[in-house]
Design an enzyme around this catalytic site. Structure first.
Site, PDB file in Angstrom:
ATOM      1  N   SER A   1     -31.028   2.287 -19.375  1.00  0.00           N
ATOM      2  CA  SER A   1     -31.293   0.874 -19.694  1.00  0.00           C
ATOM      3  C   SER A   1     -30.063  -0.009 -19.784  1.00  0.00           C
ATOM      4  O   SER A   1     -29.996  -0.900 -20.642  1.00  0.00           O
ATOM      5  CB  SER A   1     -32.085   0.738 -21.003  1.00  0.00           C
ATOM      6  OG  SER A   1     -33.416   1.011 -20.773  1.00  0.00           O
ATOM      7  N   SER A   2     -29.126   0.197 -18.886  1.00  0.00           N
ATOM      8  CA  SER A   2     -27.968  -0.696 -18.895  1.00  0.00           C
ATOM      9  C   SER A   2     -28.384  -2.123 -18.522  1.00  0.00           C
ATOM     10  O   SER A   2     -27.788  -3.094 -19.010  1.00  0.00           O
ATOM     11  CB  SER A   2     -26.887  -0.186 -17.944  1.00  0.00           C
ATOM     12  OG  SER A   2     -27.417  -0.081 -16.642  1.00  0.00           O
ATOM     13  N   SER A   3     -29.418  -2.289 -17.688  1.00  0.00           N
ATOM     14  CA  SER A   3     -29.840  -3.648 -17.313  1.00  0.00           C
ATOM     15  C   SER A   3     -30.436  -4.377 -18.513  1.00  0.00           C
ATOM     16  O   SER A   3     -30.102  -5.541 -18.768  1.00  0.00           O
ATOM     17  CB  SER A   3     -30.908  -3.629 -16.219  1.00  0.00           C
ATOM     18  OG  SER A   3     -30.567  -2.737 -15.224  1.00  0.00           O
TER      19      SER A   3
ATOM     20  N   ASP B   1     -37.910  -1.146 -22.137  1.00  0.00           N
ATOM     21  CA  ASP B   1     -36.453  -1.094 -22.306  1.00  0.00           C
ATOM     22  C   ASP B   1     -35.929  -2.269 -23.127  1.00  0.00           C
ATOM     23  O   ASP B   1     -35.075  -2.105 -24.003  1.00  0.00           O
ATOM     24  CB  ASP B   1     -35.765  -1.089 -20.931  1.00  0.00           C
ATOM     25  CG  ASP B   1     -36.223   0.069 -20.072  1.00  0.00           C
ATOM     26  OD1 ASP B   1     -36.898   0.972 -20.607  1.00  0.00           O
ATOM     27  OD2 ASP B   1     -35.923   0.068 -18.861  1.00  0.00           O
TER      28      ASP B   1
HETATM   29  C1  GLA Z   1     -37.926   1.765 -16.236  1.00  0.00           C
HETATM   30  C2  GLA Z   1     -38.597   0.444 -16.572  1.00  0.00           C
HETATM   31  C3  GLA Z   1     -39.504   0.578 -17.802  1.00  0.00           C
HETATM   32  C4  GLA Z   1     -40.456   1.749 -17.660  1.00  0.00           C
HETATM   33  C5  GLA Z   1     -39.700   3.010 -17.235  1.00  0.00           C
HETATM   34  C6  GLA Z   1     -40.620   4.157 -16.953  1.00  0.00           C
HETATM   35  O1  GLA Z   1     -37.026   2.134 -17.230  1.00  0.00           O
HETATM   36  O2  GLA Z   1     -37.632  -0.556 -16.822  1.00  0.00           O
HETATM   37  O3  GLA Z   1     -40.203  -0.617 -18.025  1.00  0.00           O
HETATM   38  O4  GLA Z   1     -41.500   1.454 -16.790  1.00  0.00           O
HETATM   39  O5  GLA Z   1     -38.898   2.790 -16.075  1.00  0.00           O
HETATM   40  O6  GLA Z   1     -41.254   4.569 -18.106  1.00  0.00           O
END
Ligand code: GLA
Length: 410
Positions: A139-141, A185
């Protein structure tokens, strides 16, 4: 035992001194946003399911100070490439960028979303420093989007509700970065609490914080295979789920049960959509079972749920890859079982990372075991690090060169 490299204080010092070096003055605020793993509940957020992310001790940090012109000047050693000067965003225009500068789109998207909410965006300078690798499924974005919103909040005194902020960040990603992500995220990096997993109901966006057992560390193993959700497979999965809903005549797959998947109507799905739907339906059930197992501290159940969650992503949703599968298999070979209760791929897939729960006394052995297994199979070393459930986004104040925390909790 130090669980999160490098230490937070050093990172705080660095983000301040980089600001001074780049802009010749002290920053007004320091912001810190963690990455996240997801324990269970993968690819269900955009179908209204529940998810169970945990913030980790890898961070994106920013130092910021106001500017008297309508510009945002951003410096990031990591993303600037050859560029030795800050990138400049014109606040009157807020146009999406292409090519090398496209990482700025996350920032531009958030500024544009805040502006649309009627928040007047001041000019500011910002330096970004990160221990959170991009493209590792951590989740760097979302961290970049959230830190941008926090920068504006810190500089203007505005205070957004955590859900409202997450929705603005998600829209930025949809509209300016072209990634049709769910909401997990953006909520996770903002709302997680130290020592806890965060259960999010992605339909009504309600949240519950569930304590994690202290004797287990979270060990993240990054494959080094860059996952790029922009590439289209993520969007394809979303479309397949949407198509399954149309054929089943439901609003979301969260409303579907196993018996619905055996019904006459389900024959309209065909093999591929049936597998996608089966993953979502079973994953939603796994999240409930996992939360119960966590509350009862039932390590065997946790192990079994994480294992079947990974298999479902591999076989039914088809978002895993050989590197992720090898890391998960290697984790389950580590014994005895209670020292490594569970392991699975985490995040969007197609590369990225796995997460394993490992007894704190065995973390060093587990790390060596994983590195050796991966090196044996792929001839290179994965990045393996242990962490604890960390706090969500924070605005830190600057006070005569020392920082102190003023945590915002939702
Ligand atoms: C990415 C997306 C999330 C989620 C995951 C899978 O991280 O940004 O919203 O859908 O994939 O669970």
């Amino acid at each position: 035992m130090s669980l999160s490299p490098p230490n937070d204080f050093a990172l705080c010092e660095l983000v301040q001194s980089e600001f001074e070096r780049m802009f010749g003055r002290a920053p007004e605020s320091i912001l810190r946003v963690p990455g996240r793993i997801n324990l269970i509940g993968e690819h269900v957020d955009y179908q209204g399911g529940t998810v169970l992310p945990v913030a980790i001790g890898l961070y994106l940090m920013a130092s910021v100070a106001r500017l008297d012109v309508a510009e945002v000047r951003v410096w990031s050693g990591e993303w600037a490439g050859e560029n030795r000067n800050p990138s400049v965003i014109d606040l009157d225009v807020l146009l999406a960028r292409k090519g090398k500068d496209s990482w700025l789109n996350y920032i531009i998207g958030v500024l544009s979303g805040l502006k649309a909410k009627g928040i007047s965006i001041p000019g500011f300078e910002m330096v970004l420093v990160s221990t959170l690798p991009a493209g590792a499924g951590l989740s760097s974005s979302a961290a970049l989007e959230t830190i941008t919103a926090l920068a504006v909040e810190a500089l203007t005194g505005e205070s957004l509700d955590v859900v409202e902020r997450a929705l603005i960040c998600q829209q930025a990603e949809h509209q300016f970065a072209g990634v049709p992500c769910g909401i997990m995220d953006q909520l996770a990096v903002a709302a997680c609490r130290a020592g806890h997993a965060l259960r999010i109901d992605c339909r009504d966006l309600s949240m519950e914080w569930i304590p994690l057992p202290e004797e287990y560390a979270l060990v993240v193993a990054a494959t080094g295979v860059k996952h790029a959700l922009v590439d289209g497979e993520y969007q394809k999965r979303r479309e397949e789920c949407a198509e399954a809903c149309v054929r089943l005549e439901v609003l979301s797959l969260r409303d579907v049960s196993f018996s619905d998947l055996e019904s006459v109507r389900a024959q309209r799905l065909g093999e591929r959509l049936r597998k996608r739907a089966y993953h979502v339906v079973s994953e939603v059930m796994r999240v409930s079972a996992f939360c119960e197992a966590l509350k009862r501290r039932n390590v065997e159940e946790i192990s079994q749920i994480m294992r079947s969650g990974h298999q479902s992503l591999r076989d039914d949703f088809e978002v895993s890859c050989p590197e992720l599968d090898a890391l998960v298999e290697a984790a389950y070979r580590f014994g005895p079982p209670h020292t490594m209760p569970g392991s699975r791929m985490t995040g969007g897939g197609f590369g990225g990372s796995t997460v394993s729960l490992v007894h704190v006394d065995r973390v060093a052995d587990f790390k060596s075991h994983m590195e050796a297994a991966y090196r044996h199979e792929f001839g290179r070393c994965p990045q393996v690090f242990a962490t604890r459930a960390a706090a969500g986004a924070e605005i830190l104040s600057v006070y005569r060169g020392t920082t102190f925390s003023s945590k915002r909790t939702p």
